[in-house]
Design an enzyme around this catalytic site. Structure first.
Site, PDB file in Angstrom:
ATOM      1  N   PRO A 300       0.818  -1.216   0.000  1.00  0.00           N
ATOM      2  CG  PRO A 300       0.083  -0.967   2.194  1.00  0.00           C
ATOM      3  CD  PRO A 300       0.800  -1.918   1.286  1.00  0.00           C
ATOM      4  CB  CYS A 370       3.410  29.718 -18.098  1.00  0.00           C
ATOM      5  SG  CYS A 370       4.085  31.101 -17.201  1.00  0.00           S
TER       6      CYS A 370
HETATM    7  C1  LIG Z   1       4.501  -2.151  -7.904  1.00  0.00           C
HETATM    8  C2  LIG Z   1       3.725  -1.167  -7.117  1.00  0.00           C
HETATM    9  N1  LIG Z   1       3.448  -1.449  -5.828  1.00  0.00           N
HETATM   10  C3  LIG Z   1       2.762  -0.589  -5.058  1.00  0.00           C
HETATM   11  C4  LIG Z   1       2.324   0.619  -5.555  1.00  0.00           C
HETATM   12  C5  LIG Z   1       1.564   1.543  -4.644  1.00  0.00           C
HETATM   13  O1  LIG Z   1       0.288   1.720  -5.126  1.00  0.00           O
HETATM   14  P1  LIG Z   1      -0.792   2.582  -4.303  1.00  0.00           P
HETATM   15  O2  LIG Z   1      -0.147   3.836  -3.942  1.00  0.00           O
HETATM   16  O3  LIG Z   1      -1.905   2.746  -5.266  1.00  0.00           O
HETATM   17  O4  LIG Z   1      -1.181   1.753  -3.112  1.00  0.00           O
HETATM   18  C6  LIG Z   1       2.562   0.938  -6.897  1.00  0.00           C
HETATM   19  C7  LIG Z   1       2.082   2.204  -7.453  1.00  0.00           C
HETATM   20  O5  LIG Z   1       2.144   2.510  -8.579  1.00  0.00           O
HETATM   21  C8  LIG Z   1       3.295   0.024  -7.702  1.00  0.00           C
HETATM   22  O6  LIG Z   1       3.579   0.293  -8.968  1.00  0.00           O
END
Ligand SMILES: Cc1ncc(COP(=O)(O)O)c(C=O)c1O
Length: 441
Positions: A300, A370
Site C-alpha cells: 500500500p 504558465c
Molecule cells: C509495484 C507497485 N506497488 C505498489 C504501488 C503503490 O500503489 P498505491 O499507492 O496505489 O497503493 C505501486 C504504485 O504505482 C506500484 O507500482
C-alpha cells in the site's frame, strides 16, 4: 462549507484503531473558522513555514501503517515508497514494522539514508539500470522484482559475479484491468510492466529464473493499478495469481513461498467519493483466494500516505470574469500537484484561515504556472468573499503530490511539515533558488 468539522465521526477510544475515511487526517479540527492540524492552527503554520506547504499528520501516518500491519500479521506489508518518501518516513515505517518497496536507485538511497535494513527492501521497476541492480545486489536488498527477460539475465550475471544468490519475485500482469484511470491501471495485458500471464510470458519467466543458479525464486508479484475502491479486481487478480503459482509449483516440483499482490487501495478525496474498503477487508478478499500455505505480501502506498497530509496554499489573486468564471490563484499548482493535469484527479479545497458568512459561489482554483491546464480544483463552492491572503487547504494530499513535484517554471518545491501534539517540524525542507542554481554550469 465543506470541511472536516461537518463529516468527521466521533473518534474511537483508541486513536490507532480506526482510520477515518473522509480524506482529512484525524487531528483536523476547526476553531473559530480556522483549520487546525496536529493541534496547530494553519495561520501559525503558514507564518512559520510559508506557503505552499504540505502539512503531514504524524499520528495519522503511524495509524495507517498500524492498520495495514494488523490486517496482515502473518504476512508482509511493504509501503509503496513512490507515494511519498523521505528519511523520516523510513524511520516511521521501521518503527511500525513495515517493509519498503522502492522503484529507483534514488528511492533506494533514501531508504538507506533513513536507516532501513536493506533485507526489508523490495526493488521494483521496469527498466532498472545495470548500476542500480549492481548496487541492490551489493547492498543486500531483500528482493528484486524482475520485470523483463533482459533483467533476469542481467541480474543473474550480476549476482553470480558478486558470488551471491539474489532472491527475486517475478512481476506478472494477470490480465485484470482495475476500474481506475488508464495511466494508473497496470494489470492488463497491454502494460509496460511485468510478464503477461495470458500471453505465456509469465510461465517462461518462471522457467528462466529457476534455470539460474544465482537467483532464488522467492515469490510472484502483481499490482493491478491505483486508486481502486472496490474489491472485485483485487479478488480476481489474487485468484488468477494463486492458480498460476500452484500450476508453476506442480510443473516444476518447487515451492513458491510468497504472493505479493501489490498496492492500489484508493482513498477519499472529496465528500461523496466512494469510501474504499478497509485494509482488513482487502486482506480478507486476497486471503480467500490464496492457499493458506502461501505467505501474502501487499504494497500500500496511497492508502497509507494519502490522507495524512493537507496542502496549504495562499490566495494571491481573485479574478472574476462576469458570466464566465471566477479564478482563484494560489501560490502553488501543477508543479507540486500534477495529478489533476495528468489524470484529471478531482480534489476539494476549503477556506482554512478564517470563518466567512458570505454566500458560496463556484470558483476554480488554479496554480501560478504558465499553463491553462494548471487547475487544482474546478467549479468549487467557495465563500464569495475569498480574497488575497486567505489560506486554502486541500485534503488527501499526502500521496503522489510532493513525490511527483517538479521545478516547472523554476519554482522551488514546497516543504513537508510534520505536526503532532501541538508541535511542528520540517521533515522535507523548502527548496531554495540556490538549490536550483546549483545545477547550472
Ligand atoms: C509495484 C507497485 N506497488 C505498489 C504501488 C503503490 O500503489 P498505491 O499507492 O496505489 O497503493 C505501486 C504504485 O504505482 C506500484 O507500482
Amino acid at each position: 462549507m465543506l470541511g472536516p468539522r461537518d463529516d468527521r465521526p466521533a473518534l474511537p477510544s483508541s486513536p490507532m484503531s480506526l482510520v477515518i475515511e473522509n480524506g482529512w487526517p484525524r487531528t483536523a479540527e476547526w476553531t473559530g473558522g480556522e483549520l487546525r492540524l496536529g493541534g496547530i492552527g494553519v495561520r501559525d503554520l503558514a507564518a512559520e513555514f510559508g506557503t505552499p506547504a504540505y502539512v503531514l499528520d504524524e499520528e495519522e501516518f503511524l495509524a495507517r501503517c498500524a492498520l495495514w500491519r494488523d490486517a496482515l500479521p502473518d504476512g508482509e506489508v511493504h509501503y509503496g515508497g513512490k507515494a511519498f518518501l523521505c528519511p523520516q518516513v523510513v524511520r516511521w515505517l521501521d518503527a511500525a514494522g513495515l517493509c519498503l518497496d522502492v522503484c529507483t536507485g534514488g528511492e533506494l538511497a533514501v531508504a538507506m539514508a533513513g536507516g532501513m535494513d536493506p533485507a526489508r527492501v523490495v526493488f521494483h521497476g521496469n527498466n532498472k539500470s545495470v548500476a542500480e541492480l549492481r548496487r541492490a545486489v551489493a547492498w543486500g536488498v531483500g528482493c528484486v522484482v524482475v520485470d523483463s527477460f533482459t533483467e533476469i539475465e542481467r541480474l543473474a550475471a550480476l549476482a553470480a559475479e558478486a558470488g551471491t544468490r539474489q532472491r527475486v519475485m517475478i512481476r506478472v500482469t494477470p490480465g485484470v484491468t482495475a476500474h481506475t484511470h488508464e495511466f494508473i491501471a497496470t494489470g492488463g495485458d497491454d502494460s509496460k510492466f511485468g510478464f503477461s500471464l495470458n500471453a505465456g510470458l509469465a510461465a517462461e519467466a518462471v522457467r528462466r529464473v529457476l534455470a539460474e543458479d544465482s537467483l532464488e525464486l522467492a515469490g510472484l508479484h502483481s499490482h493491478i493499478g491505483s486508486q481502486i475502491t472496490d474489491l472485485g479486481g483485487f479478488a480476481l487478480a489474487a485468484g488468477r495469481m494463486a492458480a498460476f503459482l500452484t500450476a508453476c509449483e506442480d510443473e516444476h516440483g518447487v515451492t513458491i513461498p510468497k504472493l505479493d499482490l501489490g498496492g492500489g487501495l484508493g482513498i477519499v478525496h472529496r465528500p461523496g467519493d466512494p469510501v474504499p474498503p478497509s485494509p482488513a477487508e482487502v486482506v480478507a478478499a486476497l486471503r480467500a483466494a490464496v492457499p493458506s500455505r502461501v505467505r501474502l505480501a501487499v504494497e500500500p502506498g496511497r492508502s497509507i500516505a494519502g490522507p495524512t497530509a493537507v496542502a496549504l496554499y495562499e490566495v494571491g489573486t481573485v479574478k472574476d470574469i462576469p458570466g464566465v468564471r471566477t479564478y482563484v490563484s494560489v501560490d502553488g499548482g501543477m508543479s507540486d500537484n500534477p495529478r489533476p493535469a495528468m489524470y484529471g484527479a478531482a480534489y476539494t479545497a476549503v477556506l482554512a484561515s478564517r470563518a466567512s458568512d458570505a454566500p458560496e459561489r463556484p470558483v476554480t482554483v488554479v496554480g501560478r504556472h504558465c499553463e491553462s491546464g494548471d487547475v487544482l480544483v474546478r467549479d468549487l463552492p467557495m465563500p464569495a468573499d475569498v480574497r488575497p491572503g486567505d489560506l486554502l487547504a486541500i485534503p488527501a494530499s499526502g500521496a503522489y503530490q510532493r513525490s511527483m513535484a517538479s521545478n516547472y517554471n523554476h519554482v522551488t518545491r514546497p516543504p513537508v511539515v510534520a505536526v503532532r501534539d501541538g508541535a511542528a517540524r520540517v521533515i522535507v525542507r523548502r527548496e531554495t533558488e540556490e538549490d536550483l542554481l546549483r545545477l547550472y554550469v
